[in-house]
Design a protein around this motif. Structure first.
Motif, PDB file in Angstrom:
ATOM      1  N   LEU A 170       0.821  -1.207   0.000  1.00 55.48           N
ATOM      2  CA  LEU A 170       0.000   0.000   0.000  1.00 55.48           C
ATOM      3  C   LEU A 170       0.858   1.261   0.000  1.00 55.48           C
ATOM      4  N   CYS A 209     -12.596  -0.063  -2.774  1.00 56.60           N
ATOM      5  CA  CYS A 209     -12.230  -1.436  -3.136  1.00 56.60           C
ATOM      6  C   CYS A 209     -10.985  -1.880  -2.373  1.00 56.60           C
ATOM      7  N   VAL A 210      -9.984  -1.000  -2.318  1.00 54.58           N
ATOM      8  CA  VAL A 210      -8.759  -1.333  -1.581  1.00 54.58           C
ATOM      9  C   VAL A 210      -9.061  -1.499  -0.095  1.00 54.58           C
TER      10      VAL A 210
END
Length: 309
Positions: A170, A209-210
């Motif tokens: 990330l 979504c992440v």
């Protein structure tokens, strides 16, 4: 010394699990500038989906292989979380563009209650196990260095490794990719981002979504440890001090804040608990967060509010 290291390692492992949930808060805040109260519900919903899909998969396909069942359940649950993210943007966030932060905050509260009810309706309200094959028996390490060795939980070590890999991925995503830079621009100023052609709706879909994927990983690990039950939503409360300590805008801050709080909880409970009657582990994180709110409200790695106005 061995006992101290056991406590320290246990705190680090617990902190990594807190950080998994805290990551969801940070991701949503970086993209929308709002604190996402639905993160705990997302963890619960994702864990319920994986647990139930893994249970239903053999009946649907006639394949009893637990590895395939878990892989299929993870994929199905991931697709479901992506659908939830798309619906959140399409039905909620799209209509709240450029609204006040308080409005977006209330919207996330509504999403949280909706996901809790939807999860119960779709998947049931019992306690469901997630069996992903992680070893649960502790092992003794460095037995040649310390008498009796250091007791370490294998499941916690694997979970910490997964969390660390996710944080690294990330961090690279936000710092090095075009989409990551667009996410940061949207977080700084929605209107300015739109004026230079950044599609706000698509960015919000991506970040939700992440965050949904992060919630799925967190739900899978916590569900494996504790079983999937509706009390999983309260895990988000344990992550609140983490994001306050690390900073609402910092992905590395979420992981470092989690480690500090995890270690602090364990060490204070073991070494200070006997003198105050125990129970320090329950409130330690919140007291530490309160101290930071008083003296450094932006956290260790967060941006000052004045810089973001």
């Amino acid at each position: 010394m061995a006992f101290f290291l056991e406590t320290l390692i246990g705190g680090l492992m617990a902190g990594m699990l807190y950080s998994l949930v805290a990551l969801g808060f940070v991701l949503i805040y970086k993209a929308s500038g709002v604190f996402n109260f639905a993160q705990g519900a997302m963890v619960l919903f994702a864990a319920l989906a994986m647990a139930r899909f893994a249970e239903w998969f053999p009946g649907w396909t006639g394949i009893a292989n637990p590895v395939l069942a878990n892989i299929a359940a993870f994929v199905f649950a991931g697709v479901l979380m992506f659908i939830v993210a798309w619906l959140v943007e399409r039905l909620v966030l799209r209509h709240l563009v450029n609204q006040e932060g308080a409005t977006l905050l209330m919207a996330t509260l509504g999403i949280a209650y909706f996901l809790e009810g939807l999860g119960q309706s779709m998947f049931g309200s019992d306690i469901y196990p997630i069996e992903i094959g992680m070893p649960k028996d502790p092992v003794f390490l460095f037995d040649k260095v310390f008498p009796g060795g250091i007791l370490v939980n294998q499941e916690d070590v694997i979970a910490a490794g997964i969390a660390a890999a996710l944080v690294i991925a990330l961090t690279v995503f936000f710092q090095k990719t075009k989409t990551g830079r667009a996410l940061r621009a949207v977080a700084d100023d929605h209107q300015a981002a739109q004026s230079i052609g950044i599609p706000l709706g698509r960015i919000w879909v991506i970040v939700w979504c992440v965050a949904g994927a992060v919630a799925l990983v967190a739900g899978m690990i916590w569900g494996s440890k504790l079983g999937v039950q509706f009390s999983l939503t309260t895990i988000a409360l344990r992550a609140l001090p983490v994001v306050i300590l690390g900073g609402l805008t910092s992905v590395p801050g979420a992981i470092i804040g989690g480690l500090i709080i995890g270690v602090g909880e364990k060490l204070s409970e073991v070494y200070l608990g006997p003198y105050v009657g125990g129970g320090i582990e329950i409130w330690f994180a919140y007291v530490l967060a309160l101290v930071f709110l008083l003296f450094r409200p932006q956290g260790l790695f967060g941006e000052k509010i004045i810089d973001r106005v």
